[in-house]
Design an enzyme around this catalytic site. Structure first.
Site, short mmCIF file in Angstrom:
data_model
loop_
_atom_site.label_atom_id
_atom_site.label_comp_id
_atom_site.label_asym_id
_atom_site.label_seq_id
_atom_site.Cartn_x
_atom_site.Cartn_y
_atom_site.Cartn_z
N ASP A 40 41.31 0.16 60.76
CA ASP A 40 42.23 -0.81 60.16
C ASP A 40 43.44 -0.13 59.52
O ASP A 40 44.39 -0.79 59.13
CB ASP A 40 41.50 -1.62 59.08
CG ASP A 40 40.65 -2.73 59.67
OD1 ASP A 40 40.80 -3.03 60.87
OD2 ASP A 40 39.82 -3.29 58.92
N ASP A 65 35.77 -9.10 66.35
CA ASP A 65 35.64 -8.35 65.10
C ASP A 65 34.24 -8.53 64.51
O ASP A 65 33.48 -9.43 64.90
CB ASP A 65 36.70 -8.83 64.10
CG ASP A 65 37.14 -7.75 63.14
OD1 ASP A 65 36.43 -6.73 63.02
OD2 ASP A 65 38.20 -7.90 62.50
#
Length: 711
Positions: A529, A461
């Site tokens: 997301d 990430d």
């Protein structure tokens, strides 16, 4: 094999792919100029087109100058007023470039590729310029890049160094297709008329960004999903970038130039140094936007992804189940339920390391929290493997919290300006990966973590954009922007070389870092997301314009969705996620036995068709443009199997449910519905359509699996 041929007397080169041709020449002033890009041509036909183009030394209007579109790599100098792809400043302050041809090279590359190098010098200054082209025997994509070499004793400043410029033929109109968005709303497809002048798409954030993606498509305004010519290009670069599309009123042409960096970054090219730009791959297709997407999907699978033939496993991720509140016992319980569900890869997300109890602390301290994992990660990894699953971890190697042992020890390691506030976003700072010591530190703990804990998968990430990008390096320029990306690539390349079985998912707060460069080093990407199935339909539609479904992670999560508070049925959530690499991210400890059994059935159904989704040919049969159904089809390369997925938010009263016309079937074949046993002739499916028979009510969805009947 692809063909690259040359007509030396005409200073003309012709690059031919299976279905297209690209021609370039050197004009009477020595500059490389575009000739044609479109359907297949012979060398004689390309020469005829080249002969139509006026000589560079013709008389031109004092107000017009050289056409802004048409140079193979536009530079400063002379009566050029378009967007320069190459801007340099020599030691005496001169900024113009004058081309002097220095030969060419054509070579065959093992594996079915061919390359063309066109070499040039500046007429006076010590700068060598190489224009490079690569084509493959199984693709119409043309890869282009540029090399710049300082052959003198003084520095040369590169004010702009694009990878390539692309020129399109004259048309009465032009339309630009690209994606825009924001966090949790990435890859929103837009199509609008290309205005006259310059249209700039860019990211200044250090990553490709959620707000745009480094690709463009242009058409004459008349292309559809299934018909018309489309010209497109995509940049293989995982940092800041800029693509400028141009349309000129003087000759009806359009074009675009693109490369790494944004509008205020420069590089200093020292004596003897060579700068190589990232690849900017271009594609011309007939058959509309669908044909363009399918060609890009095939190219990415064949020539970008490191393991294109693999079937990606069904993944379970613990984040939405636990957040930061968990320990080894809770992870073990989730792993047991994930295995029962049919998951093949268990990924433990954020919170397993250091003092990480919220997003305010712990980033940078990459050792297991002793109170959560008193014996380290090995017991959990061993149990996950015993359950028959692979084991993965979430990591964020490029970030640090100010509240961490790493930052207290190395505050100089973050991006910062002296005497300026260090901006924190999401309570974190960006580690300066442009520093070799920082990159080497990251590689060291990553390779040890993977080796010591039997890690099979990393969710890599990167949860914020750059700020305070400085101070300038010893070269006195903005090299940090590019060196950061090269060191990121170096770390991932070394890590994968150490651990050939390791697989990596690219993530940047969702879809902030998806491009051809990162996909050449990872196996899949996290597009957003936002896991709301209703929102994901549009996100996945935009994502599919360039990137194949085999790279798109798609989660099924709990309802009401934590981001949108929307509630949709479990079947709808699974059918939407079936369009990519299926994953589950809900809190399985709260699911009832009925929900678990239903979900296990959907997981098993996905495993029966994922070879079609991940390796098949995709047709977008109906886009998410209104309140009608969105329909996507995946067909096996041999056309023996078909999967049709359809989703509809809310049927409109009085609107008939029309059959959907399939595409790419075997002519004359018969296909049988695996679930119902009903047979359909291919001619009927394509000409008259397949009834979807969606369930009644809102949030209706279906998955129809067809197999060709053997003779």
């Amino acid at each position: 094999m692809p063909q690259i041929s040359c007509a030396p007397d005409a200073a003309l080169w012709l690059i031919s792919t299976p279905h297209t041709s690209y021609a370039v020449r050197i004009d009477s002033g020595g500059a490389p100029c575009h000739v044609a890009w479109g359907g297949r041509l012979t060398l004689d036909e390309a020469a005829e087109i080249a002969a139509r183009q006026p000589p560079v030394d013709r008389e031109i209007s004092s107000f017009e100058g050289r056409p802004p579109v048409g140079d193979e790599l536009p530079v400063d100098g002379g009566a050029r007023y378009g967007v320069p792809s190459l801007q340099v400043r020599f030691a005496d302050g001169t900024r113009a470039v004058e081309w002097e041809p220095a030969g060419h090279d054509i070579r065959e590359i093992p594996g079915g590729a061919s390359e063309l190098d066109l070499n040039f010098h500046d007429r006076h200054y010590p700068l060598d310029i190489g224009l490079h082209y690569r084509v493959y025997d199984d693709s119409d994509v043309i890869e282009r890049w540029t090399t710049l070499r300082n052959t003198g004793t003084d520095d040369i400043v590169l004010l702009r160094a694009d990878s390539a410029a692309w020129t399109l033929p004259p048309r009465a109109d032009y339309r630009l297709s690209h994606v825009t968005g924001q966090w949790a709303a990435e890859t929103q497809l837009g199509r609008e008329t290309l205005p006259f002048g310059e249209t700039v798409l860019t990211s200044r954030r250090g990553i490709p960004s959620h707000h745009a993606n480094p690709w463009v498509m242009l058409d004459g305004g008349d292309a559809s999903e299934d018909h018309g010519q489309v010209w497109s290009a995509a940049l293989a670069w995982s940092g800041s970038w800029r693509i400028t599309a141009q349309r000129t009123a003087s000759d009806g042409r359009a074009g675009f130039t693109g490369g790494a960096g944004h509008d205020s970054t420069t590089l200093r090219l020292g004596p003897g140094r060579t700068h190589t730009t990232p690849r900017f791959a271009g594609l011309h297709t007939e058959g509309g936007f669908g044909a363009a997407s399918r060609a890009w999907h095939a190219y990415i699978r064949a020539h970008v992804l490191p393991h294109p033939g693999e079937i990606r496993p069904v993944l379970y991720n613990s984040w939405e189940a636990t957040g930061f509140d968990f320990d080894e016992k809770r992870q073990l319980a989730l792993a047991a339920r994930a295995a029962e569900l049919g998951a093949e890869l268990y990924v433990m997300d954020d919170g397993w390391f250091g003092a990480r109890r919220a997003d305010r602390a712990g980033l940078g301290d990459w050792t297991p929290s002793p109170d959560r994992f008193p014996e380290g990660l090995t017991p959990l990894a061993d149990e996950v493997h015993r359950l028959g699953m692979l084991f993965g971890l979430w990591v964020e190697p490029e970030m640090v919290n100010a509240d961490s042992d790493l930052y207290r020890a190395h505050p100089d390691w973050v991006l910062h300006f002296p005497h300026r506030t260090r901006t924190e976003l999401r309570n974190q700072l960006v580690l300066n990966f442009a520093r070799d010591d920082v990159a080497d530190w990251a590689y060291g703990w990553l390779t040890a973590l993977v080796a010591d804990n039997g890690i099979d998968f990393l969710k890599w990430d990167m949860n914020r954009s750059f700020s305070e990008v400085g101070p300038a390096g010893p070269e006195g320029d903005d090299r940090l922007w590019s060196r950061y990306v090269h060191n990121l690539y170096r770390v991932t390349d070394r890590l994968r070389a150490d651990h050939p079985r390791l697989r990596i998912e690219a993530c940047s707060g969702g879809g902030g870092r998806v491009d051809l460069g990162i996909l050449s080093r990872t196996d899949q990407a996290w597009p957003s997301d936002n896991t709301d199935a209703a929102d994901r339909i549009a996100i996945q539609h935009g994502y599919s314009q360039l990137y194949p479904a085999s790279t798109m992670a798609a989660w099924v999560t709990d309802v009401p969705n934590e981001l949108t508070a929307r509630t949709v049925p479990l079947a709808f959530r699974f059918h939407v996620a079936t369009a990519g690499v299926l994953a589950v991210g809900g809190d399985l400890a709260r699911w009832s036995q009925e929900e678990l059994a239903e979900a296990a059935g959907f997981v098993d159904a996905y495993k029966q068709v994922r070879h079609l989704v991940q390796h098949g040919v995709q047709h977008r049969l109906r886009a998410p443009v209104d309140d009608g159904p969105t329909v996507v089809q995946y067909t096996s390369p041999d056309r023996a199997e078909v999967l049709v997925l359809a989703w509809q938010r809310a049927p409109r009263r009085g609107r008939p449910e029309l059959p959907v016309h399939l595409a790419g079937l075997e002519p004359g074949a018969v296909y049988r519905d695996v679930a119902t046993g009903v047979s359909h002739h291919a001619t009927v499916l394509t000409g008259h359509g397949l009834p979807l028979e969606l369930p009644p009510g809102d949030w209706a969805s279906t998955a129809i699996h067809l197999r060709r009947v053997s003779d």
